[in-house]
Design a protein around this motif. Structure first.
Motif, PDB file in Angstrom:
ATOM      1  N   ASP A  98       1.841   4.677  -6.013  1.00 39.43           N
ATOM      2  CA  ASP A  98       0.256   4.179  -5.892  1.00 39.43           C
ATOM      3  C   ASP A  98       0.218   2.891  -6.836  1.00 39.43           C
ATOM      4  N   LEU A  99       0.518   1.802  -6.259  1.00 38.24           N
ATOM      5  CA  LEU A  99       0.587   0.694  -7.012  1.00 38.24           C
ATOM      6  C   LEU A  99      -0.250  -0.543  -6.673  1.00 38.24           C
ATOM      7  N   LEU A 100      -0.401  -1.195  -7.296  1.00 38.26           N
ATOM      8  CA  LEU A 100      -1.412  -2.615  -7.219  1.00 38.26           C
ATOM      9  C   LEU A 100      -0.322  -3.791  -7.093  1.00 38.26           C
ATOM     10  N   ALA A 101      -0.853  -4.517  -6.121  1.00 43.39           N
ATOM     11  CA  ALA A 101      -0.001  -5.903  -5.790  1.00 43.39           C
ATOM     12  C   ALA A 101      -1.154  -7.153  -5.596  1.00 43.39           C
ATOM     13  N   ALA A 102      -0.711  -8.160  -5.853  1.00 43.70           N
ATOM     14  CA  ALA A 102      -1.315  -9.407  -5.198  1.00 43.70           C
ATOM     15  C   ALA A 102      -0.296 -10.052  -4.233  1.00 43.70           C
TER      16      ALA A 102
END
Length: 130
Positions: A98-102
């Motif tokens: 469960d990760l964030l990315a741009a």
């Protein structure tokens, strides 16, 4: 509320991906598109052309057992660029991410020409997809 036309284009791509309609993504990709995926996993590297990008998406889906999904958190746009802040989730057995990315999309003449991904935790992304 006004939404930039490039954001609409990118949202259309995310909708196609979510539906599993990868072939529909061809319509919004330039013939010379390059997708830059960071890291050291088997998925990392430059994926070139619509065939290369779609092969990358298929591999992403296969390696996650079909559970990989993305949620748009926010967008920023200008005439030739859309940056999407996204949440990435996947599960394989008891292992989950469960990760964030741009994701930085370059857009020219209504087609995506180049994409650079910046994961908040590239090491964890690599570990999951290796």
């Amino acid at each position: 509320m006004y939404e930039h036309h490039n954001v609409k284009l990118i949202r259309r791509g995310y909708d196609c991906f979510a539906r599993g309609d990868l072939e529909a993504l061809r319509e919004i990709m330039a013939p010379d598109i390059v997708w830059h995926e960071p890291g050291r996993s088997p998925l990392a590297g430059d994926h070139k052309g619509p065939d290369g990008v779609l092969a990358f998406f298929r591999e992403l889906t296969e390696r996650s057992g079909g559970t990989f999904e993305v949620e748009i958190v926010d967008t920023v746009a200008d005439p030739e660029r859309v940056v999407v802040f996204q949440r990435e989730r996947a599960q394989r057995g008891s292992d989950a991410i469960d990760l964030l990315a741009a994701v930085d999309f370059e857009v020219h003449y209504g087609k995506i020409t180049e994409v650079s991904v910046y994961h908040a935790d590239t090491y964890r992304f690599d570990e999951f997809f290796s």
